[in-house]
Design a protein around this motif. Structure first.
Motif, short mmCIF file in Angstrom:
data_model
loop_
_atom_site.label_atom_id
_atom_site.label_comp_id
_atom_site.label_asym_id
_atom_site.label_seq_id
_atom_site.Cartn_x
_atom_site.Cartn_y
_atom_site.Cartn_z
N SER A 22 43.45 -28.75 34.27
CA SER A 22 44.14 -28.25 35.26
C SER A 22 45.28 -29.21 36.17
O SER A 22 46.25 -28.79 36.65
N GLN A 23 44.77 -30.53 36.04
CA GLN A 23 45.57 -31.53 36.89
C GLN A 23 46.76 -31.72 35.90
O GLN A 23 48.05 -32.16 36.47
N LYS A 24 46.70 -31.86 34.62
CA LYS A 24 47.80 -32.18 33.79
C LYS A 24 49.20 -31.09 33.69
O LYS A 24 50.06 -31.11 33.93
N ARG A 28 52.67 -31.16 35.16
CA ARG A 28 54.14 -30.67 34.65
C ARG A 28 54.94 -29.77 35.59
O ARG A 28 56.09 -30.00 35.77
N PHE A 29 53.89 -29.01 36.18
CA PHE A 29 54.72 -28.00 37.16
C PHE A 29 55.29 -28.91 38.21
O PHE A 29 56.16 -28.49 38.99
N ARG A 30 54.62 -29.69 38.69
CA ARG A 30 55.02 -30.62 39.93
C ARG A 30 56.42 -31.36 39.72
O ARG A 30 57.30 -31.20 40.41
N ARG A 35 62.25 -31.47 40.12
CA ARG A 35 63.67 -31.28 39.62
C ARG A 35 64.36 -30.39 40.10
O ARG A 35 65.36 -30.33 40.51
N LEU A 36 63.80 -29.12 40.34
CA LEU A 36 64.46 -27.97 40.91
C LEU A 36 64.90 -28.17 42.57
O LEU A 36 66.10 -27.79 42.92
N SER A 37 63.98 -28.90 43.18
CA SER A 37 64.24 -29.17 44.59
C SER A 37 65.13 -30.38 44.52
O SER A 37 65.31 -30.76 45.73
N SER A 38 65.62 -31.25 43.59
CA SER A 38 66.18 -32.51 43.87
C SER A 38 67.70 -31.89 44.10
O SER A 38 68.19 -31.13 43.68
N SER A 39 68.38 -32.89 44.87
CA SER A 39 70.02 -32.57 45.27
C SER A 39 70.63 -32.82 44.03
O SER A 39 70.31 -33.32 43.02
#
Length: 147
Positions: A22-24, A28-30, A35-39
């Protein structure tokens, strides 16, 4: 009772990992979420750092005074600025880690040297007013876009 294993023990080597599954997947999700929230600027910097590694050049942030280097990056600005009464074409090269000034003495313009252009430059780094500078470097223009 031969043939019986330990009850409740791990069955597969992959189940023996120290990090629960579940942490792995959360990792990946994190990463995807980060990446999606990076400028756009952060993403471009990361891409330039990767490009530096793939071309075998040294990162500008790692360049020391008086060191002979080969660096790559994108030209952010290009200006004509006289130095000691001599025309000088100055460009700021950025590779995602730091910036470096590239100066061609005695030149008013060079075909292909324009903001947004990628290039590879080689020469001896010097420090001028706290900034890294390459004077009259050997250079190679990189293709525009994804050619």
């Amino acid at each position: 009772m031969r043939g019986y294993g330990v009850v409740g023990g791990p069955r597969y080597a992959s189940d023996m990992s120290a990090v629960p599954r579940s942490q792995k997947s959360a990792g990946r999700f994190r990463r995807m979420l980060d990446r999606l929230s990076s400028s756009q600027e952060d993403l471009e910097s990361e891409e330039l750092r990767e490009d530096t590694e793939t071309t075998g050049c040294i990162r500008i942030g790692d360049c020391q005074d008086r060191q002979i280097v080969t660096v790559t990056g994108t030209l952010r600005t290009v200006t004509l600025r006289p130095r000691a009464g001599v025309p000088a074409l100055e460009a700021e090269l950025f590779d995602g880690s730091a910036a470096l000034d590239v100066v061609w003495l005695g030149r008013r313009s060079i075909v292909g040297i324009e903001p947004g252009r990628k290039l590879i430059a080689s020469g001896r780094v010097s420090m001028s007013r706290g900034r890294r500078v390459l004077f009259n470097p050997k250079y190679e223009l990189r293709p525009l876009g994804r050619e």
